[in-house]
Design a protein around this motif. Structure first.
Motif, PDB file in Angstrom:
ATOM      1  N   GLU A  79     -58.510   1.421   1.823  1.00  0.00           N
ATOM      2  CA  GLU A  79     -59.459   0.553   2.539  1.00  0.00           C
ATOM      3  C   GLU A  79     -60.891   0.759   2.052  1.00  0.00           C
ATOM      4  O   GLU A  79     -61.685  -0.189   2.015  1.00  0.00           O
ATOM      5  N   ASP A  80     -61.243   2.008   1.677  1.00  0.00           N
ATOM      6  CA  ASP A  80     -62.586   2.277   1.155  1.00  0.00           C
ATOM      7  C   ASP A  80     -62.798   1.579  -0.178  1.00  0.00           C
ATOM      8  O   ASP A  80     -63.856   0.976  -0.425  1.00  0.00           O
ATOM      9  N   LEU A  85     -64.891  -3.195  -3.177  1.00  0.00           N
ATOM     10  CA  LEU A  85     -64.603  -4.373  -3.993  1.00  0.00           C
ATOM     11  C   LEU A  85     -65.295  -5.611  -3.429  1.00  0.00           C
ATOM     12  O   LEU A  85     -65.891  -6.400  -4.179  1.00  0.00           O
ATOM     13  N   VAL A  86     -65.264  -5.771  -2.118  1.00  0.00           N
ATOM     14  CA  VAL A  86     -65.977  -6.893  -1.497  1.00  0.00           C
ATOM     15  C   VAL A  86     -67.481  -6.749  -1.719  1.00  0.00           C
ATOM     16  O   VAL A  86     -68.182  -7.727  -2.019  1.00  0.00           O
ATOM     17  N   GLY A 101     -55.334  -6.537 -10.280  1.00  0.00           N
ATOM     18  CA  GLY A 101     -55.157  -5.112 -10.029  1.00  0.00           C
ATOM     19  C   GLY A 101     -54.203  -4.497 -11.028  1.00  0.00           C
ATOM     20  O   GLY A 101     -53.109  -5.020 -11.261  1.00  0.00           O
ATOM     21  N   GLY A 102     -54.621  -3.398 -11.635  1.00  0.00           N
ATOM     22  CA  GLY A 102     -53.760  -2.652 -12.536  1.00  0.00           C
ATOM     23  C   GLY A 102     -53.252  -1.391 -11.865  1.00  0.00           C
ATOM     24  O   GLY A 102     -54.029  -0.623 -11.290  1.00  0.00           O
ATOM     25  N   SER A 103     -51.946  -1.166 -11.879  1.00  0.00           N
ATOM     26  CA  SER A 103     -51.334   0.001 -11.251  1.00  0.00           C
ATOM     27  C   SER A 103     -51.761   0.083  -9.779  1.00  0.00           C
ATOM     28  O   SER A 103     -51.769  -0.930  -9.084  1.00  0.00           O
ATOM     29  N   SER A 104     -52.182   1.253  -9.307  1.00  0.00           N
ATOM     30  CA  SER A 104     -52.542   1.370  -7.893  1.00  0.00           C
ATOM     31  C   SER A 104     -53.813   0.604  -7.549  1.00  0.00           C
ATOM     32  O   SER A 104     -54.113   0.415  -6.364  1.00  0.00           O
ATOM     33  N   VAL A 107     -53.542  -2.174  -5.034  1.00  0.00           N
ATOM     34  CA  VAL A 107     -53.500  -1.987  -3.580  1.00  0.00           C
ATOM     35  C   VAL A 107     -54.798  -2.470  -2.937  1.00  0.00           C
ATOM     36  O   VAL A 107     -54.762  -3.325  -2.041  1.00  0.00           O
ATOM     37  N   PRO A 108     -55.989  -1.980  -3.343  1.00  0.00           N
ATOM     38  CA  PRO A 108     -57.203  -2.563  -2.756  1.00  0.00           C
ATOM     39  C   PRO A 108     -57.355  -4.042  -3.068  1.00  0.00           C
ATOM     40  O   PRO A 108     -57.866  -4.801  -2.227  1.00  0.00           O
TER      41      PRO A 108
END
Length: 271
Positions: A79-80, A85-86, A101-104, A107-108
């Protein structure tokens, strides 16, 4: 072939300053924002940025705690990173973007796509896991990471990074990725992975209604075809592209092909 320039985004409001790479012409349609994964940096997208057509504008920030970004003591939950990103979109004045998004890093990116569809025109997931807590190798790796001390041993970083791809990765590029991984403090290795494992990643796949492209290498040592199917099942408007012979870092192994796929996907979206 796009030229790549490097800048710094001072997000303000108590948020970290993030280096970012940019390529392509400003004001040329929907921009791409590329989000790297665990203990990586914008450099993981360098071959892809150079392969993109110059008419396609792209940005690749380095996330907090990673590479040459600011390294706050805390704030390493998915979430952080999503909130950063926003804030990055706001900093650049980007109203809507295609998040890649690349790999993990997916998730964000998918958290933002689900929560802020007004800011996201499309989502691309490059070797992104549906879940991580179900993978014994990842949970076992956390136990190893908990023993890390600063500075993180480059040999450890090299073993981790070299296990992500196949021999398609250029040796010089691979060494750059190792150098970037070694820049992350031990607490960032630990807290970022802990955050990924303790977050309900299935919940981060819900509510995504934007068009989504899933790209996966069939030699990925971590992600199975069934894991990618879970992503497809959760996101209604999604489709899969398989890169035969590619490993986890599909964007580093097949940058020209991924660039073509991103250009075609973006061309089909509404701004």
């Amino acid at each position: 072939m796009a030229a790549v320039t490097v800048h710094r985004a001072v997000l303000g409001g108590g948020r970290p300053t993030l280096p970012y790479a940019a390529a392509g012409r400003p004001g040329s349609g929907l921009p791409l924002v590329l989000v790297h994964g665990y203990v990586d940096s914008w450099w993981t997208f360098e071959p892809l940025l150079r392969a993109l057509p110059a008419a396609l504008r792209a940005y690749a920030p380095t996330q907090r705690g990673h590479g040459d970004a600011d390294k706050p003591e805390e704030g390493y939950l998915p979430e952080d990173f999503a909130d950063d990103l926003v804030a990055f979109l706001d900093h650049l004045g980007i109203e809507r973007a295609v998040l890649v998004g690349g790999s993990s890093g997916g998730v964000p990116a998918r958290i933002v796509a689900g929560r802020r569809p007004d800011r996201v025109a499309g989502l691309v997931l490059l070797g992104v896991p549906a879940l991580l807590a179900d993978k014994p190798g990842v949970t076992a790796f956390l136990e190893t990471v908990r023993t890390l001390e600063d500075p993180v041993d480059r040999g450890f970083a090299a073993e981790f990074t070299r296990g992500l791809g196949t021999d398609r990765l250029a040796p010089g590029f691979l060494e750059t990725l190792v150098d970037e991984s070694a820049k992350a403090p031990a607490r960032v290795w630990r807290e970022t992975l802990r955050g990924l494992l303790e977050t309900d990643l299935a919940a981060t796949l819900t509510g995504i209604l934007v068009p989504t492209l899933v790209v996966w290498g069939d030699q990925d040592p971590f992600l199975t075809r069934s894991d990618q199917q879970a992503v497809l099942d959760a996101i209604p408007d999604s489709r899969l592209l398989v890169h035969e012979g590619a490993g986890h870092l599909v964007h580093g192994e097949d940058p020209e092909r991924v660039a073509r796929e991103l250009a075609a996907f973006t061309a089909g979206l509404r701004g």
